[in-house]
Design a protein around this motif. Structure first.
Motif, PDB file in Angstrom:
ATOM      1  N   GLU A  36     -28.712 -53.249  42.530  1.00 53.36           N
ATOM      2  CA  GLU A  36     -29.454 -53.490  43.754  1.00 53.36           C
ATOM      3  C   GLU A  36     -29.543 -52.170  44.522  1.00 53.36           C
ATOM      4  O   GLU A  36     -28.538 -51.505  44.738  1.00 53.36           O
ATOM      5  CB  GLU A  36     -28.720 -54.550  44.577  1.00 53.36           C
ATOM      6  CG  GLU A  36     -29.438 -54.986  45.830  1.00 53.36           C
ATOM      7  CD  GLU A  36     -28.661 -56.066  46.561  1.00 53.36           C
ATOM      8  OE1 GLU A  36     -29.212 -56.635  47.509  1.00 53.36           O
ATOM      9  OE2 GLU A  36     -27.504 -56.325  46.182  1.00 53.36           O
ATOM     10  N   LEU A  37     -30.741 -51.787  44.937  1.00 54.88           N
ATOM     11  CA  LEU A  37     -30.938 -50.503  45.607  1.00 54.88           C
ATOM     12  C   LEU A  37     -30.740 -50.656  47.115  1.00 54.88           C
ATOM     13  O   LEU A  37     -31.398 -51.479  47.754  1.00 54.88           O
ATOM     14  CB  LEU A  37     -32.336 -49.970  45.326  1.00 54.88           C
ATOM     15  CG  LEU A  37     -32.653 -48.582  45.873  1.00 54.88           C
ATOM     16  CD1 LEU A  37     -31.791 -47.524  45.202  1.00 54.88           C
ATOM     17  CD2 LEU A  37     -34.140 -48.244  45.682  1.00 54.88           C
ATOM     18  N   VAL A  38     -29.804 -49.862  47.680  1.00 53.11           N
ATOM     19  CA  VAL A  38     -29.575 -49.872  49.122  1.00 53.11           C
ATOM     20  C   VAL A  38     -29.630 -48.442  49.641  1.00 53.11           C
ATOM     21  O   VAL A  38     -29.447 -47.485  48.886  1.00 53.11           O
ATOM     22  CB  VAL A  38     -28.220 -50.519  49.493  1.00 53.11           C
ATOM     23  CG1 VAL A  38     -28.169 -51.961  49.037  1.00 53.11           C
ATOM     24  CG2 VAL A  38     -27.052 -49.729  48.894  1.00 53.11           C
ATOM     25  N   VAL A  39     -29.876 -48.309  50.939  1.00 47.10           N
ATOM     26  CA  VAL A  39     -29.976 -46.999  51.574  1.00 47.10           C
ATOM     27  C   VAL A  39     -28.883 -46.865  52.616  1.00 47.10           C
ATOM     28  O   VAL A  39     -28.765 -47.699  53.524  1.00 47.10           O
ATOM     29  CB  VAL A  39     -31.366 -46.807  52.225  1.00 47.10           C
ATOM     30  CG1 VAL A  39     -31.417 -45.471  52.961  1.00 47.10           C
ATOM     31  CG2 VAL A  39     -32.464 -46.886  51.178  1.00 47.10           C
ATOM     32  N   ASN A  40     -28.064 -45.829  52.484  1.00 49.24           N
ATOM     33  CA  ASN A  40     -26.958 -45.579  53.397  1.00 49.24           C
ATOM     34  C   ASN A  40     -27.317 -44.402  54.309  1.00 49.24           C
ATOM     35  O   ASN A  40     -27.715 -43.348  53.832  1.00 49.24           O
ATOM     36  CB  ASN A  40     -25.685 -45.275  52.608  1.00 49.24           C
ATOM     37  CG  ASN A  40     -24.456 -45.149  53.484  1.00 49.24           C
ATOM     38  OD1 ASN A  40     -24.341 -44.229  54.291  1.00 49.24           O
ATOM     39  ND2 ASN A  40     -23.512 -46.059  53.311  1.00 49.24           N
ATOM     40  N   THR A  41     -27.150 -44.595  55.632  1.00 50.84           N
ATOM     41  CA  THR A  41     -27.568 -43.584  56.602  1.00 50.84           C
ATOM     42  C   THR A  41     -26.410 -42.776  57.172  1.00 50.84           C
ATOM     43  O   THR A  41     -26.617 -41.959  58.069  1.00 50.84           O
ATOM     44  CB  THR A  41     -28.309 -44.253  57.775  1.00 50.84           C
ATOM     45  OG1 THR A  41     -27.449 -45.221  58.396  1.00 50.84           O
ATOM     46  CG2 THR A  41     -29.573 -44.949  57.294  1.00 50.84           C
ATOM     47  N   ASN A  42     -25.183 -42.975  56.679  1.00 60.58           N
ATOM     48  CA  ASN A  42     -24.040 -42.226  57.203  1.00 60.58           C
ATOM     49  C   ASN A  42     -24.188 -40.731  56.938  1.00 60.58           C
ATOM     50  O   ASN A  42     -24.684 -40.310  55.884  1.00 60.58           O
ATOM     51  CB  ASN A  42     -22.736 -42.714  56.570  1.00 60.58           C
ATOM     52  CG  ASN A  42     -22.147 -43.881  57.324  1.00 60.58           C
ATOM     53  OD1 ASN A  42     -22.431 -44.096  58.501  1.00 60.58           O
ATOM     54  ND2 ASN A  42     -21.317 -44.662  56.652  1.00 60.58           N
TER      55      ASN A  42
END
Length: 369
Positions: A36-42
């Protein structure tokens, strides 16, 4: 299928389930991965994300342009096991500027058999995923029709908790209050925070019976964070929550928050675009204070399904309006969607664990009166 190809010279490809493709350079392990593709902004904390069970079966795209420049520090693991399936970055640094570094990111990925792809415009991926609501992706050597067929045919497991949670109880000794932590995909920072409060911690499997929990004579219970959909959880967890909250102080975190909400009549639904990172301002309603906690969730409690006679909303996300915290009107039970663990000893933004201990002490006083 209509293949929308973004052409960049490179050695590996990130292919998406809508037929699009992004090319880049390989780093880390050279195996293929689907998730599953997720985007992390940290801006940092990439190591914590890679080892966080909440990211089980997921390929993490980091929007921060440069990833890897603080290396790998074993003291920052959220789990001994690595849950993420792959990593996508713009620039992969192999030089660390941190004195805590013991290993480079590239070496860590190779050791854990996690493929990475770099030299990709991750901000473009973030916009694309938001627009087209991409759910599934692969890191592969070729973006031909066969690769897309395999991606479409891939079925991601819905038994994620069984894969990441402990199967046997274990003790983390302390001299203070006994706290039982129900492991749904436990972050080690939860244990570290409870240990700072001198708690005697007993971690138990997610499918333990309430009678067995009571036999441990805890002062309070924590339902941990974890991966996957709350709708796919075994009913025994909801049954336990209903029993626990009537007798003992209860704290839920992440997935635990969603399950406590469900147990009290609310409904949880999947968001079009999840929240991964600490870029969302969250309002603490009682004090009107704004905080920026770390999050890793693809699900949210539906505000319209909250029974105000049972639950009070305590935190709300100011960007997407999702409920970030609730409190029971009838029981010493409360929960938060975000991760309340302090990043360092100077961070006093989140007092969730202190509040939990206060609940336990107040509950004990009420019993003895």
């Amino acid at each position: 299928m209509d293949y929308r190809v973004v052409i960049v010279l490179g050695k590996r490809y990130l292919i998406l389930d809508d037929g699009s493709s992004f090319a880049g350079e390989a780093f880390g392990d050279l195996s293929n991965a689907t998730g599953e593709l997720v985007v992390n902004t940290n801006l940092s904390n990439y190591q914590e994300a890679l080892t966080d069970p909440s990211y089980h079966n997921q390929i993490i795209t980091f929007v921060q342009p440069s990833i890897g420049n603080i290396g790998i520090n074993p003291k920052s693991y959220e789990s001994i096991m690595t849950s993420a399936k792959g990593i996508v970055v713009n620039e992969a640094e192999n030089i660390s500027f941190s004195h805590l570094k013991n290993m480079s990111l590239d070496s860590f990925l190779k050791e854990r058999h996690i493929p990475g792809i770099c030299n990709i415009d991750t901000r473009q991926i973030q916009k694309y995923v938001r627009k087209y609501q991409i759910k599934k992706a692969s890191i592969v050597n070729s973006n031909d029709e066969h690769a897309f067929d395999q991606l479409q045919a891939a079925v991601l497991s819905n038994q994620q908790i069984r894969s990441v949670a402990t199967s046997k109880p274990y003790l983390v000794p302390g001299t203070g209050i006994t706290v039982v932590v129900v492991d749904l995909g436990l972050r080690e920072s939860i244990i570290r925070q409870l240990s700072k409060l001198n708690c005697n911690i007993i971690v138990v499997p997610w499918n333990i019976n309430f009678a067995d929990i009571k036999n441990l004579d805890p002062g309070g219970i924590v339902i941990s964070s974890g991966p996957g959909s709350p709708d796919e959880i075994d009913p025994i967890v909801i049954k336990n929550i209903l029993a626990i909250q009537k007798e003992l102080p209860l704290l839920g975190i992440g997935l635990g928050h969603e399950l406590i909400s469900i147990a009290n009549g609310a409904k949880v639904s999947r968001m079009n675009f999840g929240t991964h990172g600490s870029s969302h301002p969250v309002l603490k309603i009682i004090t009107n204070e704004i905080v920026y906690p770390n999050q890793a969730t693809d699900y949210a409690v539906n505000p319209e399904t909250i029974d105000s006679s049972k639950l009070i909303i305590t935190y709300v996300d100011l960007i997407n309006g999702t409920i970030q915290g609730i409190r029971s009107r009838d029981y010493p039970t409360f929960s938060v969607q975000f991760f309340p663990e302090r990043i360092n000893d100077l961070d006093d933004t989140f007092d969730i664990f202190d509040e939990f201990i206060e609940n336990i002490e107040a509950h004990r006083r009420s019993i003895n009166e």
